[in-house]
Design an enzyme around this catalytic site. Sequence first.
Site, PDB file in Angstrom:
ATOM      1  N   ASP A  62       0.807  -1.211   0.000  1.00 19.35           N
ATOM      2  CA  ASP A  62       0.000   0.000   0.000  1.00 19.35           C
ATOM      3  C   ASP A  62       0.846   1.270   0.000  1.00 19.35           C
ATOM      4  O   ASP A  62       1.879   1.344   0.666  1.00 19.35           O
ATOM      5  CB  ASP A  62      -0.843  -0.031   1.283  1.00 19.35           C
ATOM      6  CG  ASP A  62      -1.710   1.183   1.475  1.00 19.35           C
ATOM      7  OD1 ASP A  62      -2.725   1.293   0.777  1.00 19.35           O
ATOM      8  OD2 ASP A  62      -1.372   2.032   2.336  1.00 19.35           O
ATOM      9  N   GLU A  80       1.342  -0.510  -5.012  1.00 19.69           N
ATOM     10  CA  GLU A  80       0.452   0.618  -5.305  1.00 19.69           C
ATOM     11  C   GLU A  80       1.275   1.898  -5.360  1.00 19.69           C
ATOM     12  O   GLU A  80       1.794   2.365  -4.348  1.00 19.69           O
ATOM     13  CB  GLU A  80      -0.626   0.784  -4.231  1.00 19.69           C
ATOM     14  CG  GLU A  80      -1.611   1.863  -4.654  1.00 19.69           C
ATOM     15  CD  GLU A  80      -2.297   2.607  -3.519  1.00 19.69           C
ATOM     16  OE1 GLU A  80      -3.389   3.140  -3.752  1.00 19.69           O
ATOM     17  OE2 GLU A  80      -1.743   2.677  -2.406  1.00 19.69           O
TER      18      GLU A  80
HETATM   19  C1  GLC Z   1      -3.842   3.454  -0.211  1.00 22.64           C
HETATM   20  C2  GLC Z   1      -5.161   2.726  -0.062  1.00 22.64           C
HETATM   21  C3  GLC Z   1      -6.178   3.684   0.473  1.00 22.64           C
HETATM   22  C4  GLC Z   1      -5.730   4.154   1.833  1.00 22.64           C
HETATM   23  C5  GLC Z   1      -4.315   4.744   1.786  1.00 22.64           C
HETATM   24  C6  GLC Z   1      -3.720   4.871   3.153  1.00 22.64           C
HETATM   25  O1  GLC Z   1      -3.893   4.443  -1.162  1.00 22.64           O
HETATM   26  O2  GLC Z   1      -5.536   2.132  -1.272  1.00 22.64           O
HETATM   27  O3  GLC Z   1      -7.456   3.113   0.526  1.00 22.64           O
HETATM   28  O4  GLC Z   1      -6.604   5.127   2.318  1.00 22.64           O
HETATM   29  O5  GLC Z   1      -3.434   3.962   1.033  1.00 22.64           O
HETATM   30  O6  GLC Z   1      -3.320   3.637   3.662  1.00 22.64           O
END
Ligand code: GLC
Length: 541
Positions: free
Chosen positions: A185, A258
Amino acid sequence: MDSDGDGIGDLNGITSKLEYLKELGVTAAWLSPIFKSPMVDFGYDISDFFDIQPEYGTLEDFRNLIKKANELELKIILDFVPNHSSDENEWFKKSVKREKGYQDYYVWHDGKVNASTGVREPPTNWLQYFRGSAWEWNEERQQYYLHQFAVQQPDLNYRNPDVVAQMKRVLRYWLNEGVSGFRCDALPPLFEVLPDAEGQYPDEVVSGATDDADDRDYLTTTYIENQPETVDMVYQWRTVLDDHKRIYGGNSSVLLIETYSPAWFTMQFYGNRSVNGAHLPFNFNLITVMEKSGLSASNVQEAIDLWLQNMPAGRTANWVLGNHDKRRAASRYGAEFIDAMNMLVMILPGASVTYQGEELGMTDGWISWEDTVDPWGCNSNADIYEQYTRDPERTPFQWTNGTNAGFSTGETTWLPLAADYETINVATESAADHSHLTIYKSLIALRRSSKTLQNGSTKYAVLSDDVFVIKRSLSGANSIFYVCNFGSASITVDLSEFDKTLPSDLVLLIRSMDSIKSEGAGYASKELELAVGEALVLSSE
Ligand code: GLC
Ligand code: MG
């Protein structure tokens, strides 16, 4: 799927529906965070990385899920949230108290005293993703801490080797529980720039992208995102996974990353000639290019080019239409294009990623200000929350046209249902001869049987401004074509402009929802008529 009537999806609910994933033909599923959490950011604020959130179930429920998934030969991927913890995590509580070993677990700073007012201020002007300052004063410790997300999500300090080691323990712990990898993440904010010799951090400058001074885009993110140390950390995690396999055997596990970053940064996650990185940094181009300038054949081409022309040699591409942070694909692209987009991610070379509900053409729910629960929405106000809230794309999954769309037997669900559940749901679409769901299943079946899609080369083009064509070909096998009319009028195209070697007739394999053509029939390649939004998968034989 909710198994216990509290209106919240849970592990036993998922276990009871793994067969659905199997029937779809998907091979792996990523669960958003299931760990102990006060749920300020729906599990992305973790108070115990080694335990399960009670409303989702127990460790035993999780082991059952893995067992059932193994029986079905489905892989389960967990969300790894390395950038921050919850402020209720023991680590943070100890750090607030300056307990030995935890003093520097988070990014603490005295701030600066304003020379003219004498008032103490945050160390920099840095902004969090969810609106407002990225620094929060802590009374007890008498220092500011950094939080690139909500106030309740303090950033871990990756310049502290204990933190690095601790987070590798988290990876190993869940590998030992039999998971097949991690979706990592929020990579961009993992590291911040180093402070100067006096311990001061630099301010970001105004970006010009928006006038809203609370919006993260108001400032540049030069010092708080995309640092080189972040890439190296991912290489280290890859080593953790590879070592685990070397020591304990079993299948390889996967790292998905991500990162909404420019290509020069994103592509580094793949690794290079001397080091392996993540298997798949998510390719969000089909989301982000369209966010900027809408859906069109040339934008589809740009999104694809942007990935394939920048990807290092020998790596695997991937294609993403949506996730829990973006408006649902059918709402974003227009419902008439959902099949066209599902076809794209299945026909292009590499891994295809589906956010739950895309296979049904699920659209956004409408959530009132009173029902808004996402911190990004809640940190704004009743007039502008719809611009920020991510609740609309998180409404319950639609299984049936019955009570709570079959998601829960409870009185209410954690978010209200989307309005279209009576027609857009698994039961109705499975019973139909031709639906978004049957189209999706045919696409996966084709991917799984076609050597051309698995190993073939790829060529693509825009014809007559509005039509996007892909050809996948492999010597000794049939060629597969994708054609879609992204324009606003029907059109007749000559596919031989794109490929001289075409047979005069192509056989229709799969057609979008509203197409009136017939599967199995042949269509003239020099004179192919396409209605608005019509998308087809055709074969050379
Ligand atoms: C990422 C997740 C999101 C979350 C953020 C903080 O972007 O996909 O849903 O709010 O990280 O962890
Ligand atoms: Mg439940």
